[in-house]
Design a protein around this motif. Structure first.
Motif, PDB file in Angstrom:
ATOM      1  N   ALA A  24      -5.070  28.381   1.652  1.00 18.39           N
ATOM      2  CA  ALA A  24      -5.228  29.369   0.585  1.00 18.39           C
ATOM      3  C   ALA A  24      -6.113  28.832  -0.527  1.00 18.39           C
ATOM      4  O   ALA A  24      -6.965  29.563  -1.073  1.00 18.39           O
ATOM      5  N   ALA A  25      -5.947  27.556  -0.864  1.00 20.70           N
ATOM      6  CA  ALA A  25      -6.790  26.966  -1.909  1.00 20.70           C
ATOM      7  C   ALA A  25      -8.262  26.980  -1.499  1.00 20.70           C
ATOM      8  O   ALA A  25      -9.146  27.228  -2.337  1.00 20.70           O
ATOM      9  N   ALA A  26      -8.535  26.725  -0.212  1.00 18.80           N
ATOM     10  CA  ALA A  26      -9.925  26.745   0.258  1.00 18.80           C
ATOM     11  C   ALA A  26     -10.531  28.145   0.130  1.00 18.80           C
ATOM     12  O   ALA A  26     -11.680  28.309  -0.289  1.00 18.80           O
ATOM     13  N   TRP A  27      -9.758  29.154   0.478  1.00 14.23           N
ATOM     14  CA  TRP A  27     -10.256  30.530   0.358  1.00 14.23           C
ATOM     15  C   TRP A  27     -10.472  30.907  -1.105  1.00 14.23           C
ATOM     16  O   TRP A  27     -11.462  31.568  -1.448  1.00 14.23           O
ATOM     17  N   TYR A  28      -9.573  30.486  -1.976  1.00 13.04           N
ATOM     18  CA  TYR A  28      -9.762  30.768  -3.408  1.00 13.04           C
ATOM     19  C   TYR A  28     -11.024  30.077  -3.924  1.00 13.04           C
ATOM     20  O   TYR A  28     -11.766  30.651  -4.741  1.00 13.04           O
ATOM     21  N   LEU A  29     -11.277  28.866  -3.479  1.00 10.79           N
ATOM     22  CA  LEU A  29     -12.489  28.160  -3.895  1.00 10.79           C
ATOM     23  C   LEU A  29     -13.745  28.880  -3.427  1.00 10.79           C
ATOM     24  O   LEU A  29     -14.733  28.987  -4.163  1.00 10.79           O
ATOM     25  N   ILE A  30     -13.724  29.386  -2.207  1.00  8.36           N
ATOM     26  CA  ILE A  30     -14.889  30.114  -1.685  1.00  8.36           C
ATOM     27  C   ILE A  30     -15.141  31.374  -2.503  1.00  8.36           C
ATOM     28  O   ILE A  30     -16.282  31.660  -2.920  1.00  8.36           O
ATOM     29  N   MET A  31     -14.087  32.127  -2.762  1.00  6.59           N
ATOM     30  CA  MET A  31     -14.266  33.386  -3.492  1.00  6.59           C
ATOM     31  C   MET A  31     -14.690  33.146  -4.937  1.00  6.59           C
ATOM     32  O   MET A  31     -15.563  33.852  -5.463  1.00  6.59           O
ATOM     33  N   THR A  32     -14.107  32.163  -5.601  1.00  6.40           N
ATOM     34  CA  THR A  32     -14.503  31.884  -6.977  1.00  6.40           C
ATOM     35  C   THR A  32     -15.923  31.351  -7.054  1.00  6.40           C
ATOM     36  O   THR A  32     -16.638  31.631  -8.023  1.00  6.40           O
ATOM     37  N   SER A  33     -16.361  30.615  -6.048  1.00  8.71           N
ATOM     38  CA  SER A  33     -17.738  30.124  -6.033  1.00  8.71           C
ATOM     39  C   SER A  33     -18.730  31.278  -5.909  1.00  8.71           C
ATOM     40  O   SER A  33     -19.759  31.316  -6.600  1.00  8.71           O
TER      41      SER A  33
ATOM     42  N   TYR B 149       4.121  42.014  -2.903  1.00  8.30           N
ATOM     43  CA  TYR B 149       2.803  42.469  -2.441  1.00  8.30           C
ATOM     44  C   TYR B 149       2.187  41.386  -1.575  1.00  8.30           C
ATOM     45  O   TYR B 149       2.124  40.217  -1.959  1.00  8.30           O
ATOM     46  N   THR B 150       1.705  41.769  -0.403  1.00  7.00           N
ATOM     47  CA  THR B 150       1.206  40.809   0.583  1.00  7.00           C
ATOM     48  C   THR B 150      -0.287  40.587   0.381  1.00  7.00           C
ATOM     49  O   THR B 150      -1.117  41.322   0.901  1.00  7.00           O
ATOM     50  N   GLU B 151      -0.611  39.590  -0.422  1.00  7.58           N
ATOM     51  CA  GLU B 151      -2.014  39.189  -0.601  1.00  7.58           C
ATOM     52  C   GLU B 151      -2.189  37.802   0.018  1.00  7.58           C
ATOM     53  O   GLU B 151      -1.380  37.385   0.846  1.00  7.58           O
ATOM     54  N   LEU B 152      -3.257  37.100  -0.346  1.00  4.95           N
ATOM     55  CA  LEU B 152      -3.600  35.846   0.320  1.00  4.95           C
ATOM     56  C   LEU B 152      -2.493  34.816   0.191  1.00  4.95           C
ATOM     57  O   LEU B 152      -2.101  34.190   1.191  1.00  4.95           O
ATOM     58  N   PHE B 153      -1.965  34.617  -0.998  1.00  6.65           N
ATOM     59  CA  PHE B 153      -0.961  33.582  -1.183  1.00  6.65           C
ATOM     60  C   PHE B 153       0.324  33.914  -0.432  1.00  6.65           C
ATOM     61  O   PHE B 153       0.957  33.034   0.169  1.00  6.65           O
ATOM     62  N   ARG B 154       0.716  35.187  -0.445  1.00  4.10           N
ATOM     63  CA  ARG B 154       1.935  35.599   0.280  1.00  4.10           C
ATOM     64  C   ARG B 154       1.740  35.425   1.786  1.00  4.10           C
ATOM     65  O   ARG B 154       2.657  34.990   2.506  1.00  4.10           O
ATOM     66  N   VAL B 155       0.556  35.750   2.281  1.00  2.00           N
ATOM     67  CA  VAL B 155       0.266  35.559   3.706  1.00  2.00           C
ATOM     68  C   VAL B 155       0.335  34.079   4.069  1.00  2.00           C
ATOM     69  O   VAL B 155       0.891  33.703   5.113  1.00  2.00           O
ATOM     70  N   ALA B 156      -0.241  33.221   3.220  1.00  3.47           N
ATOM     71  CA  ALA B 156      -0.195  31.781   3.488  1.00  3.47           C
ATOM     72  C   ALA B 156       1.246  31.274   3.506  1.00  3.47           C
ATOM     73  O   ALA B 156       1.610  30.433   4.338  1.00  3.47           O
ATOM     74  N   GLN B 157       2.078  31.780   2.602  1.00  2.92           N
ATOM     75  CA  GLN B 157       3.495  31.399   2.608  1.00  2.92           C
ATOM     76  C   GLN B 157       4.183  31.817   3.901  1.00  2.92           C
ATOM     77  O   GLN B 157       4.926  31.024   4.496  1.00  2.92           O
TER      78      GLN B 157
ATOM     79  N   PRO C 112      -8.030  24.831  10.260  1.00  2.00           N
ATOM     80  CA  PRO C 112      -9.051  25.629  10.969  1.00  2.00           C
ATOM     81  C   PRO C 112      -8.466  26.599  11.984  1.00  2.00           C
ATOM     82  O   PRO C 112      -9.088  27.612  12.299  1.00  2.00           O
ATOM     83  N   ASP C 113      -7.276  26.308  12.503  1.00  2.00           N
ATOM     84  CA  ASP C 113      -6.675  27.218  13.479  1.00  2.00           C
ATOM     85  C   ASP C 113      -6.331  28.574  12.865  1.00  2.00           C
ATOM     86  O   ASP C 113      -6.444  29.604  13.526  1.00  2.00           O
ATOM     87  N   TYR C 114      -5.906  28.564  11.607  1.00  2.00           N
ATOM     88  CA  TYR C 114      -5.497  29.802  10.946  1.00  2.00           C
ATOM     89  C   TYR C 114      -6.499  30.286   9.899  1.00  2.00           C
ATOM     90  O   TYR C 114      -6.233  31.282   9.222  1.00  2.00           O
ATOM     91  N   PHE C 115      -7.627  29.588   9.771  1.00  2.00           N
ATOM     92  CA  PHE C 115      -8.548  29.912   8.673  1.00  2.00           C
ATOM     93  C   PHE C 115      -9.080  31.337   8.787  1.00  2.00           C
ATOM     94  O   PHE C 115      -9.241  32.033   7.778  1.00  2.00           O
TER      95      PHE C 115
ATOM     96  N   ILE D 171       2.859  32.506   6.878  1.00  2.00           N
ATOM     97  CA  ILE D 171       2.366  31.740   8.028  1.00  2.00           C
ATOM     98  C   ILE D 171       2.901  30.322   7.988  1.00  2.00           C
ATOM     99  O   ILE D 171       3.259  29.741   9.027  1.00  2.00           O
ATOM    100  N   GLY D 172       2.981  29.748   6.801  1.00  2.00           N
ATOM    101  CA  GLY D 172       3.508  28.387   6.688  1.00  2.00           C
ATOM    102  C   GLY D 172       4.950  28.280   7.114  1.00  2.00           C
ATOM    103  O   GLY D 172       5.353  27.305   7.760  1.00  2.00           O
ATOM    104  N   GLN D 173       5.759  29.264   6.784  1.00  2.00           N
ATOM    105  CA  GLN D 173       7.157  29.249   7.204  1.00  2.00           C
ATOM    106  C   GLN D 173       7.304  29.464   8.702  1.00  2.00           C
ATOM    107  O   GLN D 173       8.181  28.864   9.333  1.00  2.00           O
ATOM    108  N   GLN D 174       6.447  30.295   9.273  1.00  2.00           N
ATOM    109  CA  GLN D 174       6.542  30.561  10.710  1.00  2.00           C
ATOM    110  C   GLN D 174       6.020  29.393  11.543  1.00  2.00           C
ATOM    111  O   GLN D 174       6.565  29.094  12.604  1.00  2.00           O
ATOM    112  N   SER D 175       4.960  28.769  11.076  1.00  2.00           N
ATOM    113  CA  SER D 175       4.336  27.690  11.850  1.00  2.00           C
ATOM    114  C   SER D 175       4.908  26.317  11.536  1.00  2.00           C
ATOM    115  O   SER D 175       4.582  25.344  12.233  1.00  2.00           O
TER     116      SER D 175
END
Length: 315
Positions: free
Chosen positions: A262-271, A238-246, A64-67, A248-252
């Protein structure tokens, strides 16, 4: 002369006794013990998975901090933009290839067949790398007076992703569109030609509107699949959702948590896309069914307002 008349059926003693009422049938439902066993096994597996993740060293608070982080929202926007533009290229190219494939001209039909054969037969990730590394083969791109520049400056990560996904999708959409066009009875086109309509007008006004009933459902699936396939373009910078999540994950220091994000965002968009697909399919089903299927809101309203209403009661 005397006649003896015999009386029959006149007395109460001649009335047949009333029939006994039928016995009430006791319906015993069939026991489906296999269902109970399957439910218990499924719940046990689900519980074990939940327990395993609960015991793991996962910082759930990081999600939730980075959502709604600015970088994540920007990645979501780029993912949606790439999905829409790639599908536009795929749909337009697929329609053109389907018409070429059905053409009686052997040259155009062969070109369409070769295109579909090549792009469906090679992985999309390989195609992305080919586009990205063509600068090693071509130093310049020269379109005459229109454009001339270094290939490395021309083939940006965004253009690489767009061409790789869009041109690959066109091959799949060509087969979907071809199946839809072939599903329309030949008598429809014959009747249109008899009325003096040209081939192009027949396609636009008669064939394609009827073929949409067959084309729309798999196209909706292709849109959802395209949204998920965009995660591959992170391999071409190319910096899309998955690249951004990678990143942020390396930095944090929380890479797994960012993958869940990223999986949660993909689920929201596909729904959301699935709901849109349902309404589009419902729109094109108007001429094929007497009664349209209820929308999710109609189902919810019917279930809510039917609570407590006796069976058979008028609305």
């Amino acid at each position: 002369m005397s006649v003896d008349i015999e009386k029959t059926g006149g007395g109460p003693e001649d009335t047949p006794p009333p029939a006994a009422p039928p016995e009430t049938i006791r319906a015993i439902p069939v026991r489906h013990y296999g269902r109970y066993v399957a439910a218990v096994v499924a719940l046990a597996v689900l519980g074990s998975i939940v327990y395993a993740f609960a015991q793991g060293k996962i910082n759930w608070g990081a999600i939730p901090d980075y959502f709604f982080d600015d970088r994540v929202i920007s990645g979501v926007g780029k993912t949606l933009l790439l999905t829409v533009l790639s599908m536009v290229i795929g749909i337009v190219g697929g329609i053109m290839l389907a018409v070429m494939r059905l053409s009686k001209n052997p040259v155009t039909s062969s070109i369409a067949w070769f295109y579909i054969w090549f792009f469906r037969g090679t992985p999309v990730l390989v195609q992305l790398f080919v586009w990205f590394n063509l600068g090693l083969v071509f130093e310049y791109i020269n379109l005459g007076p229109l454009y001339k520049d270094y290939w490395s400056s021309f083939m940006t990560p965004f253009l690489t992703a767009l061409l790789g996904l869009g041109l690959n999708e066109a091959a799949y959409m060509a087969e979907i569109c071809r199946a839809g066009l072939l599903s329309v009875d030949e008598g429809q086109s014959e009747a249109s030609h008899a009325l003096g309509m040209s081939h192009a007008k027949t396609l636009r006004r008669v064939i394609i509107p009827q073929a949409m009933r067959v084309i729309v459902p798999p196209t909706g699936n292709e849109v959802i699949n395209m949204l998920k396939t965009t995660s591959l373009v992170s391999m071409v910078q190319y910096t899309e959702l998955f690249r951004v999540a990678q990143d942020i994950g390396q930095q944090s220091g929380s890479p797994v948590e960012m993958y869940f994000l990223a999986a949660a965002w993909y689920l929201i968009m596909t729904s959301v896309l699935s709901v849109g697909q349902y309404y589009i399919e419902r729109y094109y089903a108007r001429g094929s069914s007497r009664q349209l299927p209820p929308t999710p809101w109609q189902k919810l309203r019917a279930s809510v307002f039917s609570v407590g209403r006796p069976k058979g009661a008028l609305r």
